[in-house]
Design a protein around this motif. Structure first.
Motif, mmCIF file in Angstrom:
data_model
loop_
_atom_site.group_PDB
_atom_site.id
_atom_site.type_symbol
_atom_site.label_atom_id
_atom_site.label_comp_id
_atom_site.label_asym_id
_atom_site.label_seq_id
_atom_site.Cartn_x
_atom_site.Cartn_y
_atom_site.Cartn_z
ATOM 1 N N LEU A 101 -28.652 67.056 -8.839
ATOM 2 C CA LEU A 101 -27.159 66.644 -7.463
ATOM 3 C C LEU A 101 -26.445 66.506 -7.573
ATOM 4 O O LEU A 101 -26.020 65.508 -6.142
ATOM 5 C CB LEU A 101 -28.557 66.462 -7.337
ATOM 6 C CG LEU A 101 -29.250 67.127 -5.949
ATOM 7 C CD1 LEU A 101 -30.482 67.380 -7.848
ATOM 8 C CD2 LEU A 101 -30.247 66.027 -4.974
ATOM 9 N N ASP A 102 -25.414 66.185 -8.667
ATOM 10 C CA ASP A 102 -24.223 66.096 -8.456
ATOM 11 C C ASP A 102 -24.318 64.959 -8.157
ATOM 12 O O ASP A 102 -23.160 63.456 -7.180
ATOM 13 C CB ASP A 102 -22.881 66.323 -8.214
ATOM 14 C CG ASP A 102 -21.794 66.167 -8.784
ATOM 15 O OD1 ASP A 102 -21.713 65.262 -9.090
ATOM 16 O OD2 ASP A 102 -20.450 66.503 -8.057
ATOM 17 N N LEU A 103 -25.302 63.054 -8.011
ATOM 18 C CA LEU A 103 -25.141 62.205 -7.196
ATOM 19 C C LEU A 103 -23.918 61.916 -8.275
ATOM 20 O O LEU A 103 -24.448 61.055 -9.226
ATOM 21 C CB LEU A 103 -26.864 61.711 -7.532
ATOM 22 C CG LEU A 103 -28.152 62.067 -6.967
ATOM 23 C CD1 LEU A 103 -29.280 61.570 -8.354
ATOM 24 C CD2 LEU A 103 -27.813 62.667 -6.139
ATOM 25 N N ARG A 104 -23.701 60.500 -7.235
ATOM 26 C CA ARG A 104 -22.895 59.827 -7.306
ATOM 27 C C ARG A 104 -22.793 58.309 -7.047
ATOM 28 O O ARG A 104 -23.779 57.947 -6.854
ATOM 29 C CB ARG A 104 -21.098 59.891 -6.157
ATOM 30 C CG ARG A 104 -21.063 61.440 -6.437
ATOM 31 C CD ARG A 104 -20.680 62.266 -7.733
ATOM 32 N NE ARG A 104 -19.534 61.803 -8.202
ATOM 33 C CZ ARG A 104 -18.288 62.176 -8.295
ATOM 34 N NH1 ARG A 104 -18.433 62.944 -6.916
ATOM 35 N NH2 ARG A 104 -17.158 61.530 -8.846
ATOM 36 N N ASP A 105 -21.819 57.265 -8.296
ATOM 37 C CA ASP A 105 -22.370 56.113 -7.105
ATOM 38 C C ASP A 105 -20.905 55.542 -7.160
ATOM 39 O O ASP A 105 -20.626 54.217 -6.416
ATOM 40 C CB ASP A 105 -22.045 55.623 -8.608
ATOM 41 C CG ASP A 105 -21.080 55.437 -9.631
ATOM 42 O OD1 ASP A 105 -19.879 56.418 -9.631
ATOM 43 O OD2 ASP A 105 -20.562 54.854 -11.476
ATOM 44 N N THR A 106 -19.848 55.953 -6.127
ATOM 45 C CA THR A 106 -19.262 55.431 -5.277
ATOM 46 C C THR A 106 -19.831 55.971 -3.968
ATOM 47 O O THR A 106 -20.696 57.063 -3.439
ATOM 48 C CB THR A 106 -18.072 56.740 -5.036
ATOM 49 O OG1 THR A 106 -17.710 56.747 -6.465
ATOM 50 C CG2 THR A 106 -16.941 56.722 -4.171
ATOM 51 N N ILE A 107 -19.414 54.564 -2.703
ATOM 52 C CA ILE A 107 -20.759 54.611 -1.563
ATOM 53 C C ILE A 107 -19.269 55.125 -0.682
ATOM 54 O O ILE A 107 -17.987 54.393 -0.363
ATOM 55 C CB ILE A 107 -20.428 53.056 -1.283
ATOM 56 C CG1 ILE A 107 -21.743 53.144 -2.532
ATOM 57 C CG2 ILE A 107 -20.947 53.469 0.025
ATOM 58 C CD1 ILE A 107 -22.720 51.224 -1.524
ATOM 59 N N GLY A 108 -19.446 56.522 0.260
ATOM 60 C CA GLY A 108 -18.171 57.236 0.788
ATOM 61 C C GLY A 108 -18.351 55.909 2.575
ATOM 62 O O GLY A 108 -19.905 55.620 2.808
ATOM 63 N N MET A 109 -17.645 55.166 3.206
ATOM 64 C CA MET A 109 -17.491 54.798 4.876
ATOM 65 C C MET A 109 -17.643 55.887 5.745
ATOM 66 O O MET A 109 -16.510 56.362 6.256
ATOM 67 C CB MET A 109 -16.207 53.489 4.599
ATOM 68 C CG MET A 109 -16.447 52.927 3.630
ATOM 69 S SD MET A 109 -17.263 52.000 3.559
ATOM 70 C CE MET A 109 -17.522 51.311 4.622
ATOM 71 N N ARG A 110 -19.031 56.439 5.709
ATOM 72 C CA ARG A 110 -19.403 57.385 6.726
ATOM 73 C C ARG A 110 -19.984 57.060 7.513
ATOM 74 O O ARG A 110 -21.005 55.896 7.971
ATOM 75 C CB ARG A 110 -20.201 58.472 5.528
ATOM 76 C CG ARG A 110 -19.559 58.673 4.489
ATOM 77 C CD ARG A 110 -18.382 60.163 5.574
ATOM 78 N NE ARG A 110 -17.021 60.672 3.736
ATOM 79 C CZ ARG A 110 -16.144 61.252 3.966
ATOM 80 N NH1 ARG A 110 -15.567 61.322 5.094
ATOM 81 N NH2 ARG A 110 -15.426 61.169 3.002
#
Lengths: 264, 491
Positions: free
Chosen positions: A66-75
């Protein structure tokens, strides 16, 4: 180890059902095929004591697939209509396509849909969220997606959002099972290889992400229920074009709008 | 990712859906994926001079082609260009590279049916430029047809000719792939199509544009298929096939991979066998080299690497500060994690990168470090993961430290080693913290290890030291740790 997670989950549901209902006709596991389904009494009180901790299976495979990331976007999550029938806008762009950011995590509260600041890997160990959004994928915190017990069921076709005023009888609630028991990726049959999520039937792909209008009932870990409908994936005007003509507008994609309301 | 990368991403996803379609764009059936001709369109055909390709187009309506006709032969120039470009790439793939020709549709009940390869010129939505759709298969392979944008003006290409050479040769290579039958993985399908276009015409800039999709995600496994629409990564894996060409000139790996699509094994294990047979090397080792080469692109230049590295997009590692410590890095098979830390030039004599993990964890890994000067010159150091430590010395006037961990495993889950980077003293402390407490007890066997003999310096380039320099007593402990964990296996 993976089996342990699954077994604990099923046991947990049974425990919750017994506590709530006081008899043995409450909850049963009915795994079938690649999809795990859970036939549950709608009124199960999952606030009742101590849902057991569970380890999410297939984490490594999920992170990769799922291409999970460890970067939080400010969404942003913005409320566009208040209770009781909330409408929320979710910036689910995830940093673009392909996404470079984690999903947007959120929980359903009486005050609305509240954003929860988590990255994808942390979310695999957090019960603090109910639903996650990125691009056209929405995941619930259960099964292979998270350690909680948030499940969903699709109401009958053509069900109108306003007509759902209580949990309909006969629903089949699903936990997230887009990874198989052997941790193989399970796609949704849309033709573009999307994960088979519990809410995945909110769209089809006739050349763009077209809305089905399906209404879902979501059961939170507390046992509380809400109805949910995805209104659009593109801007409302672009969504109308997609739904009628099969043409998408990448410039407005992943600007998701949902409406939802608690049922109890 | 470039605009064109996204374009093909969307279209390629449609290919999967349409692979069993019976209809064609001039005879759309319910459920036909766009684009297709409108009912009122007058669809004309042009047979390219080589007798291999038939182009279908219209001069009016939504799918109108640019009708300029400089040679006044009655056929729009762009239609001739489209057909002739496909025939040129057809000949190149067959005669120069030795691939099968696209399969004939002469035996199809309807549509085409004359044996020529059918190309439909249609207007795509923004974000898409072409597609190949399989239509039928037999025991020998599959046939299909291609769709290409009817008017490439204002679509972001340098010229319309370039657009046809890029998109046409790409889609035709999908027809070549289909001729081998089987279900090709998306990454191999798109990556080798990108590679093929580069081989067809290296003057095009498409390859450099497409590999940005890979350079943006080197931490994704080469064989991790996209979930959802095909993304730039899949196209960008073409870089790996260019790398293989550079490492093993004259290889037939792509053709052999196509021949092996019916087999159960994944493409990486199959490539492992091919590499061993052709060059006597392991894919695990080559993936470590691949990781080094990818660091030396754009303005970063090293002694080894791609011939055209300076024209490739530059990999952008995650920016870290020193000392750096991660107790459980996640490195998927056939992928690399890159980090970059700013340095104060001249502040230190040496830097160090270390892995913490048991033998099984570190065995398929390669530790890579590099010192980058202000002008982009790199001194690259590397060592097998089992060495566990890499010393970068002398630091000189380096302004950046690069640390990377490549996982050369071709099957299985991710490796989760600890990673330390910094000055030697900082790394010593980091390693001591990350090692499991139970493995730190004194009085165990601290003797020398065959893993760390003086004749095993690891690979390096650009001068300077390589792995296994003077690293302090904790390294001996690490070696001991490895030996200790092998014991149960022997038992």
């Amino acid at each position: 180890m993976l089996w342990q997670g699954k077994k604990v989950y099923l046991l947990g549901l049974m425990v919750a059902a017994l506590v709530a209902c006081g008899d043995d006709d409450g909850t049963s596991g009915t795994g079938g095929g690649d999809m795990t389904t859970l036939d549950m009494e709608p009124a199960v009180d999952m606030d009742a004591p101590d849902l057991p901790e569970r380890t999410v299976p297939c984490q490594d495979e999920s992170i990769s697939a799922l291409d999970l990331r460890d970067t939080i976007g400010m969404r942003d999550i913005l409320e566009e209509a208040p209770a009781p029938n909330f409408e929320h806008f979710i910036d689910a762009r995830g940093g673009g396509f392909p996404p470079s950011e984690s999903y947007v995590y959120a929980r359903f509260t009486d005050e609305g849909l509240e954003r929860v600041e988590l990255d994808d890997e942390a979310a695999l160990e957090s019960t603090g969220w109910d639903i996650a959004f990125r691009r056209f994928v929405m995941r619930l915190n259960s099964g292979v997606a998270g350690p909680s017990y948030v499940v969903a069921a699709r109401t009958a076709a053509e069900t109108a959002f306003d007509d759902v005023t209580a949990v309909p009888d006969g629903l089949t609630f699903r936990e997230e099972a887009y990874m198989s028991d052997t941790c193989e990726f399970v796609s949704d049959g849309s033709g573009i290889g999307a994960p088979a999520t519990a809410l995945g039937s909110f769209w089809t792909y006739p050349g763009c992400v077209s809305m089905t209008g399906n209404v879902f009932v979501v059961q939170l870990a507390s046992g509380r229920h809400l109805k949910l409908q995805v209104l659009s994936y593109y801007s409302p005007s672009s969504q109308a074009v997609c739904d009628s003509e099969g043409r998408g507008d990448p410039a407005t994609s992943a600007n998701v709008r949902i409406r939802w309301a608690f049922l109890d | 990712m470039g605009r064109r990368g996204y374009a093909w991403a969307v279209v390629a996803s449609l290919v999967l859906v349409a692979s069993v379609a019976e209809a064609r764009p001039d005879d759309p059936q319910p459920g036909e994926l766009p684009p297709f001709f409108d009912g009122a369109d007058v669809v004309e055909t042009f047979d390219a001079p080589g007798g291999l390709v038939r182009v279908h187009f219209t001069r009016a309506g939504r799918h109108i082609v640019d009708d300029r006709d400089a040679d006044e032969d009655g056929v729009p120039d762009v239609v001739e260009l489209a057909g002739e470009t496909l025939e040129e790439s057809w000949a190149f793939y067959r005669d120069v590279l030795g691939f099968r020709a696209p399969r004939s549709d002469a035996d199809a009940d309807a549509d085409g049916g004359d044996g020529r390869f059918d190309l439909y010129l249609l207007r795509f939505d923004i974000g898409a430029n072409g597609a190949f759709r399989r239509q039928g298969c037999d025991a020998e392979g599959c046939f299909g047809y291609a769709l290409i944008e009817a008017d490439f003006r204002r679509r972001g290409f340098a010229t319309v000719r370039d657009a046809h050479r890029i998109v046409g040769s790409h889609e035709l290579f999908h027809a070549v792939q289909a001729a081998y039958g089987g279900d090709l993985s998306v990454n191999v399908s798109e990556g080798t199509a990108t590679w093929a276009t580069e081989r067809f015409d290296a003057s095009l800039t498409d390859f450099e544009s497409q590999i940005a999709g890979f350079m943006a995600r080197p931490d994704r496994s080469l064989d991790q298929e996209p979930t959802g629409p095909v993304d730039g990564f899949s196209y960008g894996t073409g870089l790996f096939f260019v790398f293989l060409d550079a490492r093993v000139p004259g290889n037939d790996f792509v053709r052999d991979l196509l021949l092996g699509t019916a087999e159960e094994t994944g493409w990486l294990p199959r490539l492992e066998v091919l590499l061993g047979d052709a060059a006597g090397v392991t894919l695990t080792d080559e993936l470590g080299v691949f990781a080094r080469w990818n660091l030396a692109t754009g303005r970063r230049q090293a002694d080894e690497g791609y011939a055209n590295a300076a024209t490739y997009p530059q990999l952008e590692p995650r920016v870290i500060g020193l000392p750096f410590e991660d107790d459980a890095l996640r490195v998927f098979r056939a992928s690399t994690r890159y980090y970059r830390a700013p340095l104060v030039a001249g502040a230190e004599e040496a830097y160090r990168v270390a892995l913490v993990g048991d033998d099984e964890t570190v065995e398929p890994l390669t530790i890579i470090g590099a010192l980058e000067e202000a002008d982009g010159e790199l001194r690259v150091f590397s060592a097998p993961g089992r060495d566990r430590v890499l010393e970068l010395r002398p630091a000189g006037n380096a302004v950046f430290l690069h640390a990377a961990v490549a996982n050369g495993a071709i099957e299985g889950g991710s490796a989760r080693p600890g990673l330390c980077a910094g000055t030697p003293a900082q790394v010593d402390g980091c390693v001591a913290r990350l090692m499991p407490p139970g493995d730190m007890g004194p009085g165990e066997d601290m003797g020398p290890s065959p893993d760390m003999g003086p004749g095993d310096p690891g690979a390096s380039s650009g001068g300077g030291c390589a792995a296994a320099g003077p690293v302090g007593p904790w390294l001996v402990l690490l070696v001991w740790l490895g030996r200790r964990r092998r014991a149960p296996l022997a038992a």
